[in-house]
Design a protein around this motif. Sequence first.
Motif, PDB file in Angstrom:
ATOM      1  N   ALA A  65       0.880  -1.163  -0.009  1.00  0.00           N
ATOM      2  CA  ALA A  65      -0.024   0.113   0.033  1.00  0.00           C
ATOM      3  C   ALA A  65       1.034   1.186  -0.005  1.00  0.00           C
ATOM      4  CB  ALA A  65      -0.867   0.033   1.275  1.00  0.00           C
ATOM      5  N   SER A  66       2.075   1.414   0.676  1.00  0.00           N
ATOM      6  CA  SER A  66       2.740   2.441   0.864  1.00  0.00           C
ATOM      7  C   SER A  66       3.474   2.451  -0.489  1.00  0.00           C
ATOM      8  CB  SER A  66       3.852   2.236   1.901  1.00  0.00           C
ATOM      9  OG  SER A  66       4.432   1.247   1.725  1.00  0.00           O
ATOM     10  N   ARG A  67       3.838   1.630  -1.374  1.00  0.00           N
ATOM     11  CA  ARG A  67       4.296   1.718  -2.760  1.00  0.00           C
ATOM     12  C   ARG A  67       3.541   2.337  -3.456  1.00  0.00           C
ATOM     13  NH1 ARG A  67       5.747  -3.586  -4.573  1.00  0.00           N
ATOM     14  NH2 ARG A  67       3.762  -3.528  -5.433  1.00  0.00           N
ATOM     15  N   LEU A  68       2.141   1.803  -3.584  1.00  0.00           N
ATOM     16  CA  LEU A  68       0.900   2.181  -4.424  1.00  0.00           C
ATOM     17  C   LEU A  68       0.826   3.792  -4.295  1.00  0.00           C
ATOM     18  CD1 LEU A  68      -1.059   1.647  -6.458  1.00  0.00           C
ATOM     19  CD2 LEU A  68      -2.540   0.925  -4.490  1.00  0.00           C
ATOM     20  N   PHE A  69       0.784   4.321  -2.757  1.00  0.00           N
ATOM     21  CA  PHE A  69       0.504   5.550  -2.458  1.00  0.00           C
ATOM     22  C   PHE A  69       1.682   6.443  -2.904  1.00  0.00           C
ATOM     23  CE2 PHE A  69       1.684   9.300   0.067  1.00  0.00           C
ATOM     24  CZ  PHE A  69       0.621   9.741   0.064  1.00  0.00           C
ATOM     25  N   CYS A  70       3.048   6.256  -2.872  1.00  0.00           N
ATOM     26  CA  CYS A  70       4.190   6.782  -3.293  1.00  0.00           C
ATOM     27  C   CYS A  70       4.318   6.804  -4.883  1.00  0.00           C
ATOM     28  CB  CYS A  70       5.345   6.287  -2.640  1.00  0.00           C
ATOM     29  SG  CYS A  70       5.553   6.706  -0.780  1.00  0.00           S
ATOM     30  N   PHE A  71       4.103   5.744  -5.444  1.00  0.00           N
ATOM     31  CA  PHE A  71       4.082   5.725  -6.974  1.00  0.00           C
ATOM     32  C   PHE A  71       2.946   6.440  -7.583  1.00  0.00           C
ATOM     33  CE2 PHE A  71       7.192   1.962  -7.521  1.00  0.00           C
ATOM     34  CZ  PHE A  71       8.049   2.288  -6.690  1.00  0.00           C
ATOM     35  N   ILE A  72       1.895   6.227  -7.150  1.00  0.00           N
ATOM     36  CA  ILE A  72       0.768   7.243  -7.783  1.00  0.00           C
ATOM     37  C   ILE A  72       0.850   8.553  -7.557  1.00  0.00           C
ATOM     38  CG2 ILE A  72      -1.886   7.598  -7.489  1.00  0.00           C
ATOM     39  CD1 ILE A  72      -2.342   4.623  -6.950  1.00  0.00           C
ATOM     40  N   PHE A  73       1.336   8.968  -6.286  1.00  0.00           N
ATOM     41  CA  PHE A  73       1.219  10.572  -6.218  1.00  0.00           C
ATOM     42  C   PHE A  73       2.745  11.096  -6.492  1.00  0.00           C
ATOM     43  CE2 PHE A  73      -2.192   9.234  -3.432  1.00  0.00           C
ATOM     44  CZ  PHE A  73      -3.238  10.101  -3.829  1.00  0.00           C
ATOM     45  N   GLY A  74       3.696  10.081  -6.758  1.00  0.00           N
ATOM     46  CA  GLY A  74       4.702  10.758  -7.224  1.00  0.00           C
ATOM     47  C   GLY A  74       5.835  11.323  -6.322  1.00  0.00           C
ATOM     48  N   TYR A  75       5.509  10.760  -5.004  1.00  0.00           N
ATOM     49  CA  TYR A  75       6.600  11.476  -4.042  1.00  0.00           C
ATOM     50  C   TYR A  75       6.630  10.499  -2.793  1.00  0.00           C
ATOM     51  CZ  TYR A  75       2.977  13.235  -0.582  1.00  0.00           C
ATOM     52  OH  TYR A  75       2.215  13.339   0.265  1.00  0.00           O
ATOM     53  N   ILE A  76       7.797  10.749  -2.076  1.00  0.00           N
ATOM     54  CA  ILE A  76       7.719  10.199  -0.518  1.00  0.00           C
ATOM     55  C   ILE A  76       7.674  11.114   0.321  1.00  0.00           C
ATOM     56  CG2 ILE A  76       9.485   8.735   0.840  1.00  0.00           C
ATOM     57  CD1 ILE A  76      10.606   7.882  -1.904  1.00  0.00           C
ATOM     58  N   PRO A  77       6.563  11.034   1.573  1.00  0.00           N
ATOM     59  CA  PRO A  77       6.593  12.117   2.489  1.00  0.00           C
ATOM     60  C   PRO A  77       7.903  12.023   3.385  1.00  0.00           C
ATOM     61  CG  PRO A  77       4.911  10.290   2.382  1.00  0.00           C
ATOM     62  CD  PRO A  77       5.806   9.726   1.292  1.00  0.00           C
ATOM     63  N   ARG A  78       8.131  13.226   3.845  1.00  0.00           N
ATOM     64  CA  ARG A  78       9.428  13.457   4.692  1.00  0.00           C
ATOM     65  C   ARG A  78       8.743  12.978   5.979  1.00  0.00           C
ATOM     66  NH1 ARG A  78      11.437  19.432   3.347  1.00  0.00           N
ATOM     67  NH2 ARG A  78      11.756  19.055   1.125  1.00  0.00           N
ATOM     68  N   GLY A  79      10.003  12.539   6.852  1.00  0.00           N
ATOM     69  CA  GLY A  79       9.858  12.084   7.904  1.00  0.00           C
ATOM     70  C   GLY A  79       9.135  10.625   8.548  1.00  0.00           C
ATOM     71  N   VAL A  80       8.789  10.137   7.552  1.00  0.00           N
ATOM     72  CA  VAL A  80       7.740   8.960   7.689  1.00  0.00           C
ATOM     73  C   VAL A  80       8.946   7.616   7.737  1.00  0.00           C
ATOM     74  CG1 VAL A  80       6.136   7.418   6.807  1.00  0.00           C
ATOM     75  CG2 VAL A  80       5.945   9.769   6.583  1.00  0.00           C
ATOM     76  N   HIS A 123      12.792  -4.411  -0.974  1.00  0.00           N
ATOM     77  CA  HIS A 123      12.560  -2.998  -0.418  1.00  0.00           C
ATOM     78  C   HIS A 123      11.998  -3.191   1.018  1.00  0.00           C
ATOM     79  CE1 HIS A 123      11.339   1.216   0.390  1.00  0.00           C
ATOM     80  NE2 HIS A 123      12.665   1.603  -0.420  1.00  0.00           N
ATOM     81  N   PRO A 124      12.623  -2.499   2.048  1.00  0.00           N
ATOM     82  CA  PRO A 124      11.976  -2.666   3.447  1.00  0.00           C
ATOM     83  C   PRO A 124      10.747  -2.066   3.652  1.00  0.00           C
ATOM     84  CG  PRO A 124      13.746  -0.972   3.320  1.00  0.00           C
ATOM     85  CD  PRO A 124      13.921  -1.670   2.251  1.00  0.00           C
ATOM     86  N   TYR A 125      10.092  -1.195   2.837  1.00  0.00           N
ATOM     87  CA  TYR A 125       8.775  -0.687   2.780  1.00  0.00           C
ATOM     88  C   TYR A 125       7.799  -1.101   1.624  1.00  0.00           C
ATOM     89  CZ  TYR A 125      10.970   1.942   6.641  1.00  0.00           C
ATOM     90  OH  TYR A 125      11.656   2.524   7.803  1.00  0.00           O
ATOM     91  N   PHE A 126       8.583  -1.141   0.550  1.00  0.00           N
ATOM     92  CA  PHE A 126       7.684  -1.348  -0.638  1.00  0.00           C
ATOM     93  C   PHE A 126       7.627  -2.939  -1.348  1.00  0.00           C
ATOM     94  CE2 PHE A 126       8.938   3.197  -2.008  1.00  0.00           C
ATOM     95  CZ  PHE A 126       7.827   3.525  -1.070  1.00  0.00           C
ATOM     96  N   LYS A 127       8.241  -3.619  -0.375  1.00  0.00           N
ATOM     97  CA  LYS A 127       8.540  -5.178  -0.739  1.00  0.00           C
ATOM     98  C   LYS A 127       9.090  -5.509  -1.867  1.00  0.00           C
ATOM     99  CE  LYS A 127       4.202  -6.173   1.932  1.00  0.00           C
ATOM    100  NZ  LYS A 127       2.913  -7.000   1.901  1.00  0.00           N
ATOM    101  N   ILE A 128       8.782  -6.275  -2.677  1.00  0.00           N
ATOM    102  CA  ILE A 128       9.651  -6.526  -3.904  1.00  0.00           C
ATOM    103  C   ILE A 128       9.506  -5.545  -5.142  1.00  0.00           C
ATOM    104  CG2 ILE A 128      10.004  -8.461  -5.580  1.00  0.00           C
ATOM    105  CD1 ILE A 128      10.651  -9.334  -2.715  1.00  0.00           C
ATOM    106  N   LEU A 129      10.421  -5.241  -5.568  1.00  0.00           N
ATOM    107  CA  LEU A 129      10.212  -4.175  -6.819  1.00  0.00           C
ATOM    108  C   LEU A 129      11.080  -4.808  -7.857  1.00  0.00           C
ATOM    109  CD1 LEU A 129      11.321  -0.850  -5.030  1.00  0.00           C
ATOM    110  CD2 LEU A 129       8.930  -1.856  -5.551  1.00  0.00           C
ATOM    111  N   ASN A 130      10.348  -4.870  -9.174  1.00  0.00           N
ATOM    112  CA  ASN A 130      11.289  -5.540 -10.342  1.00  0.00           C
ATOM    113  C   ASN A 130      12.038  -4.344 -10.869  1.00  0.00           C
ATOM    114  OD1 ASN A 130       9.604  -3.655 -11.830  1.00  0.00           O
ATOM    115  ND2 ASN A 130       8.192  -5.223 -12.497  1.00  0.00           N
ATOM    116  N   ARG A 131      12.772  -4.434 -12.062  1.00  0.00           N
ATOM    117  CA  ARG A 131      13.615  -3.445 -12.250  1.00  0.00           C
ATOM    118  C   ARG A 131      12.863  -2.239 -12.819  1.00  0.00           C
ATOM    119  NH1 ARG A 131      15.357  -4.512 -18.100  1.00  0.00           N
ATOM    120  NH2 ARG A 131      13.806  -2.715 -18.376  1.00  0.00           N
TER     121      ARG A 131
END
Length: 155
Positions: A65-80, A123-131
């Motif tokens: 879910a965190s990967r989906l959020f970051c990839f859809i909105f195109g940013y990583i929140p600060r301090g999380v 990835h520790p938060y985004f699980k498995i990421l392909n290339r």
Amino acid sequence: MEKADFMEGQLHEIQSYLCHRDRLDPGVSEVAVAWHLDHSLKTINVICDSLVRSDPKKYKRSFSASRLFCFIFGYIPRGVAQSPKWVRPPESITLEALLEQLETAKRKLSSIGSLDRRAHIRHPYFKILNRRRSELFLQLHTEHHLKIVRDILGN
């Protein structure tokens, strides 16, 4: 822009900030510009190495879910999130170390485009990421730290 050059602009921007490496603004970040540059470069290099070492036959899709959020909105929140220890900068960061990591990152990024599309990282938060997702993560992560550097510098 060729696939191998997908982060060329960001790497150029990192290089342009090397002369400001000691700047600090505690209102923006507890650490100086050098920390953000070093961390970004370490992350690029570690992920490229992990993609190369991965076994594409062992790739399995995963949901985050965190990967989906970051990839859809195109940013990583600060301090999380906290950075894993293997990509945290040392206490003292030299210009020479930053330049060496920058050249290494350029070389490694130019080679990952030829990897199997199922090359992957855990990835520790985004699980498995392909290339492809790893490349997107690298762009988002680097941009996250470049935004912090811009704020430290008042840009």
